[in-house]
Each structure stands twice: as structure tokens, then as C-alpha cells.
Design a protein around this motif. Structure first.
Motif, short mmCIF file in Angstrom:
data_model
loop_
_atom_site.label_atom_id
_atom_site.label_comp_id
_atom_site.label_asym_id
_atom_site.label_seq_id
_atom_site.Cartn_x
_atom_site.Cartn_y
_atom_site.Cartn_z
N GLY A 236 0.83 -1.20 0.00
CA GLY A 236 0.00 0.00 0.00
C GLY A 236 0.86 1.24 0.00
N PRO A 237 0.22 2.40 -0.22
CA PRO A 237 0.96 3.68 -0.21
C PRO A 237 1.62 3.90 1.14
N GLY A 238 2.77 4.51 1.14
CA GLY A 238 3.49 4.70 2.39
C GLY A 238 3.28 6.05 3.04
N LEU A 239 2.87 7.06 2.28
CA LEU A 239 2.77 8.42 2.81
C LEU A 239 1.40 8.99 2.46
N VAL A 240 0.76 9.57 3.44
CA VAL A 240 -0.56 10.17 3.23
C VAL A 240 -0.70 11.38 4.14
N LYS A 241 -1.55 12.32 3.76
CA LYS A 241 -1.75 13.51 4.56
C LYS A 241 -2.88 13.31 5.56
N PRO A 242 -2.87 14.05 6.66
CA PRO A 242 -3.96 13.94 7.64
C PRO A 242 -5.32 14.17 6.99
N GLN B 11 -6.88 12.17 5.12
CA GLN B 11 -7.06 11.39 3.91
C GLN B 11 -7.38 9.92 4.22
N THR B 12 -7.70 9.19 3.14
CA THR B 12 -8.01 7.76 3.22
C THR B 12 -6.90 6.96 2.57
N LEU B 13 -6.61 5.83 3.15
CA LEU B 13 -5.57 4.94 2.62
C LEU B 13 -6.04 3.50 2.79
N SER B 14 -5.72 2.67 1.79
CA SER B 14 -6.07 1.26 1.86
C SER B 14 -4.82 0.40 1.75
N LEU B 15 -4.73 -0.58 2.60
CA LEU B 15 -3.65 -1.56 2.57
C LEU B 15 -4.20 -2.91 2.12
N ILE B 16 -3.34 -3.66 1.47
CA ILE B 16 -3.71 -4.99 0.98
C ILE B 16 -2.81 -6.02 1.63
N CYS B 17 -3.41 -7.12 2.05
CA CYS B 17 -2.67 -8.27 2.56
C CYS B 17 -2.95 -9.42 1.60
N THR B 18 -1.95 -9.76 0.80
CA THR B 18 -2.09 -10.85 -0.17
C THR B 18 -1.61 -12.15 0.48
N VAL B 19 -2.46 -13.16 0.41
CA VAL B 19 -2.18 -14.43 1.09
C VAL B 19 -1.83 -15.50 0.06
N ILE C 175 -12.28 -12.74 -2.01
CA ILE C 175 -12.00 -14.18 -2.04
C ILE C 175 -11.29 -14.57 -3.33
N ALA C 176 -11.71 -13.98 -4.45
CA ALA C 176 -11.09 -14.32 -5.73
C ALA C 176 -9.61 -13.98 -5.77
N LYS C 177 -9.25 -12.91 -5.08
CA LYS C 177 -7.84 -12.49 -5.04
C LYS C 177 -7.12 -13.04 -3.81
N ASN C 178 -7.86 -13.75 -2.97
CA ASN C 178 -7.28 -14.31 -1.74
C ASN C 178 -6.54 -13.22 -0.94
N SER C 179 -7.22 -12.11 -0.79
CA SER C 179 -6.60 -10.94 -0.15
C SER C 179 -7.54 -10.35 0.91
N VAL C 180 -6.92 -9.72 1.87
CA VAL C 180 -7.63 -9.02 2.94
C VAL C 180 -7.21 -7.56 2.88
N TYR C 181 -8.18 -6.66 3.14
CA TYR C 181 -7.93 -5.24 2.98
C TYR C 181 -8.17 -4.50 4.29
N GLY D 144 5.29 -6.51 7.08
CA GLY D 144 4.90 -5.18 7.52
C GLY D 144 5.10 -4.13 6.44
N THR D 145 4.29 -3.09 6.51
CA THR D 145 4.42 -1.97 5.58
C THR D 145 4.31 -0.67 6.36
N GLN D 146 5.18 0.27 6.08
CA GLN D 146 5.23 1.54 6.80
C GLN D 146 4.16 2.49 6.27
N VAL D 147 3.42 3.09 7.18
CA VAL D 147 2.46 4.14 6.83
C VAL D 147 2.84 5.39 7.62
N ILE D 148 3.02 6.49 6.92
CA ILE D 148 3.35 7.76 7.55
C ILE D 148 2.24 8.76 7.24
N VAL D 149 1.66 9.33 8.28
CA VAL D 149 0.61 10.33 8.12
C VAL D 149 1.22 11.68 8.50
#
Length: 120
Positions: A8-14, A16-24, A75-81, A113-118
Motif C-alpha cells: 500500500g501507499p506509504g505516505l498520506v496527509k492527515p 485522507q483515506t488509505l487502503s492496505l492490501i494483505c495478499t495471502v 475471495i477471488a484475489k485471496n486478499s484481505v484489505y 509489515g508496511t510503513q504508513v506515515i501520516v
């Protein structure tokens, strides 16, 4: 062995919305008795559990993020968001996804792990 990979994106402004993906890989997110959790670690602090989605798609959230964060799956992508709304600087952290079996005291597998900076 089940493997998890966050992205997912690493940098976002206060505010804002951000989405992370966990691919299994190596296992299905619909496997009975599996829970897929999102956990974060802010700089200099301990791990904080944010919520989880179960094998049937039900979700549960921790109080600090309830109403602001949403966990879902494809389910089709076997991923959690993890969708994070109205982000605050204090949401800055390393975000992990992890697999836990029902009744187990520990997590079976973690992503790297993935770094998120707000920050403005």
C-alpha cells in the motif's frame, strides 16, 4: 506454509483515506477457523491489534479504530484489505497482517509489515 504480504501507499496527509492490501499465499482466506488480523506498531511503542476478519467474513474491531477503519476481503484475489479513513498523525506505524487459528494463543504467520506515515 501460509505467507502474507502487505502492500500500500506509504505516505498520506492527515484526514485522507488509505487502503492496505494483505495478499495471502499457501492457503485460503476462507479456510475454517482462520482469522486474519491487522496489527500495527507505532514508532517506539508496542503492537496494537486493530481488528480481524474471520473465515465467514465477519469482522471485529478494536476500540481505537472502530468506526474509522474497515476490514474486508476479496475471495477471488485471496486478499484481505484495511481501509483507513480520516487518518491522523498518530496512525503513523508499521502495519502488519497476521493469521491466527481459532483457539490459538499465538499468530501462525505474519507479513513483513508496511510503513504508513501520516504527515502534512
Amino acid at each position: 506454509q501460509v505467507q502474507l504480504q502487505e502492500s500500500g501507499p506509504g505516505l498520506v496527509k492527515p484526514s485522507q483515506t488509505l487502503s492496505l492490501i494483505c495478499t495471502v499465499s499457501g492457503g485460503s482466506i476462507t479456510t475454517n477457523y482462520y482469522f486474519w488480523s491487522w496489527i500495527r506498531q507505532p514508532p517506539g511503542k508496542g503492537l496494537e491489534w486493530m481488528g480481524a476478519i474471520g473465515d465467514g467474513g465477519s469482522t471485529v474491531y478494536g476500540d481505537p479504530v472502530k468506526g474509522r477503519f474497515t476490514i474486508s476481503r476479496d475471495i477471488a484475489k485471496n486478499s484481505v484489505y484495511l481501509q483507513m479513513n480520516s487518518l491522523k498523525p498518530e496512525d503513523t506505524a508499521v502495519y502488519y497482517c497476521a493469521l491466527q487459528r481459532v483457539g490459538a494463543s499465538n499468530y501462525d504467520s505474519w507479513g513483513q509489515g508496511t510503513q504508513v506515515i501520516v504527515s502534512s
